[in-house]
Scaffold this motif. Sequence first.
Motif, PDB file in Angstrom:
ATOM      1  N   PRO A 196       0.827  -1.209   0.000  1.00  0.00           N
ATOM      2  CA  PRO A 196       0.000   0.000   0.000  1.00  0.00           C
ATOM      3  C   PRO A 196       0.858   1.255   0.000  1.00  0.00           C
ATOM      4  O   PRO A 196       1.937   1.289   0.580  1.00  0.00           O
ATOM      5  CB  PRO A 196      -0.804  -0.118   1.314  1.00  0.00           C
ATOM      6  N   ALA A 197       0.378   2.262  -0.721  1.00  0.00           N
ATOM      7  CA  ALA A 197       1.114   3.524  -0.769  1.00  0.00           C
ATOM      8  C   ALA A 197       1.121   4.158   0.607  1.00  0.00           C
ATOM      9  O   ALA A 197       0.112   4.142   1.311  1.00  0.00           O
ATOM     10  CB  ALA A 197       0.469   4.476  -1.777  1.00  0.00           C
ATOM     11  N   PRO A 198       2.258   4.679   1.043  1.00  0.00           N
ATOM     12  CA  PRO A 198       2.317   5.296   2.378  1.00  0.00           C
ATOM     13  C   PRO A 198       1.381   6.499   2.462  1.00  0.00           C
ATOM     14  O   PRO A 198       1.255   7.281   1.523  1.00  0.00           O
ATOM     15  CB  PRO A 198       3.789   5.719   2.510  1.00  0.00           C
ATOM     16  N   THR A 199       0.683   6.580   3.584  1.00  0.00           N
ATOM     17  CA  THR A 199      -0.211   7.713   3.810  1.00  0.00           C
ATOM     18  C   THR A 199       0.600   8.962   4.101  1.00  0.00           C
ATOM     19  O   THR A 199       1.427   8.965   5.008  1.00  0.00           O
ATOM     20  CB  THR A 199      -1.136   7.427   4.995  1.00  0.00           C
ATOM     21  N   PRO A 200       0.447  10.035   3.335  1.00  0.00           N
ATOM     22  CA  PRO A 200       1.232  11.241   3.601  1.00  0.00           C
ATOM     23  C   PRO A 200       0.851  11.843   4.949  1.00  0.00           C
ATOM     24  O   PRO A 200      -0.319  11.860   5.318  1.00  0.00           O
ATOM     25  CB  PRO A 200       0.865  12.174   2.436  1.00  0.00           C
ATOM     26  N   PHE A 201       1.852  12.285   5.681  1.00  0.00           N
ATOM     27  CA  PHE A 201       1.641  12.876   6.993  1.00  0.00           C
ATOM     28  C   PHE A 201       1.520  14.387   6.835  1.00  0.00           C
ATOM     29  O   PHE A 201       2.393  15.022   6.276  1.00  0.00           O
ATOM     30  CB  PHE A 201       2.816  12.515   7.903  1.00  0.00           C
ATOM     31  N   LEU A 202       0.404  14.926   7.312  1.00  0.00           N
ATOM     32  CA  LEU A 202       0.195  16.365   7.196  1.00  0.00           C
ATOM     33  C   LEU A 202      -0.664  16.834   8.358  1.00  0.00           C
ATOM     34  O   LEU A 202      -1.708  16.258   8.649  1.00  0.00           O
ATOM     35  CB  LEU A 202      -0.495  16.718   5.881  1.00  0.00           C
ATOM     36  N   LYS A 203      -0.199  17.845   9.044  1.00  0.00           N
ATOM     37  CA  LYS A 203      -0.980  18.518  10.084  1.00  0.00           C
ATOM     38  C   LYS A 203      -0.908  20.012   9.796  1.00  0.00           C
ATOM     39  O   LYS A 203       0.176  20.540   9.558  1.00  0.00           O
ATOM     40  CB  LYS A 203      -0.417  18.223  11.473  1.00  0.00           C
ATOM     41  N   ALA A 204      -2.058  20.676   9.806  1.00  0.00           N
ATOM     42  CA  ALA A 204      -2.071  22.089   9.462  1.00  0.00           C
ATOM     43  C   ALA A 204      -3.138  22.801  10.271  1.00  0.00           C
ATOM     44  O   ALA A 204      -4.087  22.183  10.766  1.00  0.00           O
ATOM     45  CB  ALA A 204      -2.325  22.273   7.963  1.00  0.00           C
ATOM     46  N   TYR A 205      -2.975  24.111  10.417  1.00  0.00           N
ATOM     47  CA  TYR A 205      -3.988  24.925  11.081  1.00  0.00           C
ATOM     48  C   TYR A 205      -3.887  26.353  10.579  1.00  0.00           C
ATOM     49  O   TYR A 205      -2.889  26.778  10.021  1.00  0.00           O
ATOM     50  CB  TYR A 205      -3.814  24.895  12.608  1.00  0.00           C
ATOM     51  N   ILE A 206      -4.985  27.112  10.809  1.00  0.00           N
ATOM     52  CA  ILE A 206      -5.010  28.542  10.545  1.00  0.00           C
ATOM     53  C   ILE A 206      -5.844  29.181  11.644  1.00  0.00           C
ATOM     54  O   ILE A 206      -6.826  28.584  12.105  1.00  0.00           O
ATOM     55  CB  ILE A 206      -5.582  28.860   9.146  1.00  0.00           C
ATOM     56  N   ALA A 207      -5.444  30.368  12.100  1.00  0.00           N
ATOM     57  CA  ALA A 207      -6.134  31.028  13.211  1.00  0.00           C
ATOM     58  C   ALA A 207      -6.135  32.535  12.994  1.00  0.00           C
ATOM     59  O   ALA A 207      -5.225  33.095  12.370  1.00  0.00           O
ATOM     60  CB  ALA A 207      -5.473  30.684  14.539  1.00  0.00           C
ATOM     61  N   GLY A 208      -7.163  33.195  13.520  1.00  0.00           N
ATOM     62  CA  GLY A 208      -7.255  34.646  13.502  1.00  0.00           C
ATOM     63  C   GLY A 208      -7.426  35.171  14.921  1.00  0.00           C
ATOM     64  O   GLY A 208      -8.132  34.569  15.733  1.00  0.00           O
ATOM     65  N   ASP A 209      -6.767  36.293  15.238  1.00  0.00           N
ATOM     66  CA  ASP A 209      -6.737  36.813  16.605  1.00  0.00           C
ATOM     67  C   ASP A 209      -7.102  38.288  16.645  1.00  0.00           C
ATOM     68  O   ASP A 209      -6.771  39.059  15.729  1.00  0.00           O
ATOM     69  CB  ASP A 209      -5.347  36.632  17.228  1.00  0.00           C
ATOM     70  N   TYR A 210      -7.741  38.688  17.721  1.00  0.00           N
ATOM     71  CA  TYR A 210      -7.997  40.095  18.035  1.00  0.00           C
ATOM     72  C   TYR A 210      -6.915  40.554  19.001  1.00  0.00           C
ATOM     73  O   TYR A 210      -6.679  39.907  20.033  1.00  0.00           O
ATOM     74  CB  TYR A 210      -9.379  40.240  18.657  1.00  0.00           C
ATOM     75  N   LEU A 211      -6.204  41.646  18.678  1.00  0.00           N
ATOM     76  CA  LEU A 211      -5.088  42.132  19.483  1.00  0.00           C
ATOM     77  C   LEU A 211      -5.499  43.367  20.278  1.00  0.00           C
ATOM     78  O   LEU A 211      -6.323  44.170  19.833  1.00  0.00           O
ATOM     79  CB  LEU A 211      -3.903  42.504  18.585  1.00  0.00           C
ATOM     80  N   SER A 212      -4.858  43.515  21.440  1.00  0.00           N
ATOM     81  CA  SER A 212      -5.046  44.719  22.247  1.00  0.00           C
ATOM     82  C   SER A 212      -3.677  45.210  22.721  1.00  0.00           C
ATOM     83  O   SER A 212      -3.359  45.160  23.909  1.00  0.00           O
ATOM     84  CB  SER A 212      -5.955  44.418  23.449  1.00  0.00           C
ATOM     85  N   PRO A 213      -2.819  45.686  21.798  1.00  0.00           N
ATOM     86  CA  PRO A 213      -1.453  46.069  22.168  1.00  0.00           C
ATOM     87  C   PRO A 213      -1.313  47.582  22.395  1.00  0.00           C
ATOM     88  O   PRO A 213      -2.222  48.366  22.141  1.00  0.00           O
ATOM     89  CB  PRO A 213      -0.651  45.646  20.940  1.00  0.00           C
ATOM     90  N   ARG A 214      -0.148  47.971  22.872  1.00  0.00           N
ATOM     91  CA  ARG A 214       0.268  49.373  22.936  1.00  0.00           C
ATOM     92  C   ARG A 214       1.453  49.577  21.998  1.00  0.00           C
ATOM     93  O   ARG A 214       2.270  48.681  21.817  1.00  0.00           O
ATOM     94  CB  ARG A 214       0.650  49.769  24.358  1.00  0.00           C
ATOM     95  N   VAL A 215       1.547  50.804  21.439  1.00  0.00           N
ATOM     96  CA  VAL A 215       2.570  51.123  20.453  1.00  0.00           C
ATOM     97  C   VAL A 215       3.382  52.315  20.946  1.00  0.00           C
ATOM     98  O   VAL A 215       2.817  53.309  21.415  1.00  0.00           O
ATOM     99  CB  VAL A 215       1.939  51.449  19.086  1.00  0.00           C
ATOM    100  N   TYR A 216       4.708  52.187  20.843  1.00  0.00           N
ATOM    101  CA  TYR A 216       5.622  53.275  21.162  1.00  0.00           C
ATOM    102  C   TYR A 216       6.521  53.512  19.944  1.00  0.00           C
ATOM    103  O   TYR A 216       7.289  52.630  19.560  1.00  0.00           O
ATOM    104  CB  TYR A 216       6.502  52.927  22.370  1.00  0.00           C
ATOM    105  N   ASN A 217       6.403  54.687  19.323  1.00  0.00           N
ATOM    106  CA  ASN A 217       7.273  55.048  18.210  1.00  0.00           C
ATOM    107  C   ASN A 217       7.230  56.562  18.034  1.00  0.00           C
ATOM    108  O   ASN A 217       6.766  57.290  18.918  1.00  0.00           O
ATOM    109  CB  ASN A 217       6.875  54.312  16.922  1.00  0.00           C
ATOM    110  N   GLU A 218       7.698  57.062  16.896  1.00  0.00           N
ATOM    111  CA  GLU A 218       7.739  58.501  16.700  1.00  0.00           C
ATOM    112  C   GLU A 218       6.344  59.126  16.599  1.00  0.00           C
ATOM    113  O   GLU A 218       6.170  60.333  16.785  1.00  0.00           O
ATOM    114  CB  GLU A 218       8.549  58.844  15.437  1.00  0.00           C
TER     115      GLU A 218
END
Length: 428
Positions: A196-218
């Motif tokens: 039998p042909a070997p079963t290809p191994f694959l694990k994958a994911y995708i995710a979306g996030d809401y951020l609440s950061p602070r920014v320091y720049n010019e």
Amino acid sequence: MKRLSVSIFALVFAATFSQVAAALAQGQGAMMPPPANFGSPPSGQIPILFNDHHVYAKPDTLREGRVLAALVRGGTVLIPLRSMFEQMGATVSYDPGSKTVDVSKAGSDVKVTVGRPEVVINGESRPLDVPPIVYQGHVLVPIRVISEGMGAYVQWVPDKQTVVVRYVFATPPPSPTPSAPPPPEPAPVVTPTPAPAPTPFLKAYIAGDYLSPRVYNEFSSGQNTNNQDGFSYAIHGNAQFSLAGIPLVVGGSFTQYNYAHTCAVNSSGVYTSDCYVTTLGNAGSTAVPAFTVRNYLGDAHVGLNFFFPRVFIDITELWIGNNAGYPWMKGQGSGLELVPDLDRPFSVYGNYTYYGNVSGTTAAINTGGTALKIAYIVTRYDLGATYSFSTTPFFIEAGYKGDAWHERYNVPGNVTEGGPYAGLGLHF
């Protein structure tokens, strides 16, 4: 690892074990053989011992890939269905459309469906405490399916961290002795069954996030990006697979920080001090009217695993841009990545990447349009945790992420941006 109840195993397997013991005693006399020597466990956390021999779902590759031969999840031992039933001489077929496995053998027929807590044995439906799952390309089922479907004796040996499976093959009835030997027949032509042909191994994911950061720049000194000018967000994902026996991961992410640059005009029509920012090339400062600043960061990476499971050494490409008129910058970096184990209810993940030179070219203010190269040293980090839902491919995640840009040359100053996040993902 949770301790499996001895009483449950005794009730489920006592009858089968006595039949196996009687069969062995009848075939070998009154003296039973000495207990099997388990030896050193093979590669993998939970090996299987089938009739005193180690079993792997794919013997040629599982040792070098360090894939588990069995799992213990929620107090239940799950073992690879195909390898175990084929060891017992059964025929196994899989329908990818319905995710149903059909196991057939003389006198026995077993059907299970991935994700459905049910086993059908000879047409009779029976419930399962834990549904079959797909793990690293293989269908895993509770040991109860093996014991009830084929009458095998299965036991978990905690001190050896080993699953023991014993199965007595049925002895065919002897053929009657003919009065005269039949004439010899030509040997049949046996066509070898293709592997039998070997079963290809694959694990994958995708995710979306809401951020609440602070920014320091010019443009900002600690501006929280949670405001009416739009929320900050991130999208990320990766895929794991094996190439020539080497575990690899490829992935990428995109992050957008939104925050307000404030600026006021006094009664004389003159910009106030909060309007002024340092120009590129450090050639003085200039007043910038109020607007919503948007910073964009995108990356793509590939990683190799050499030592520890789920830990990869990454090579990555980073792109940085914004809507403030600065040039797009890019650079290469490297770092470490801990990928999440989404086959477990809870898991942690994280990464740290260093970019020694992220640069771009622009025309500086007050330099007459002369080409000017700008550059930062950038570090990025992310630390989070996931919770996977057992009956769906969805998971939730939360953590803390950010980045720091250290001035290399011709830039207004250092930059930091980061904070907590939460989001939803889908794994395959």
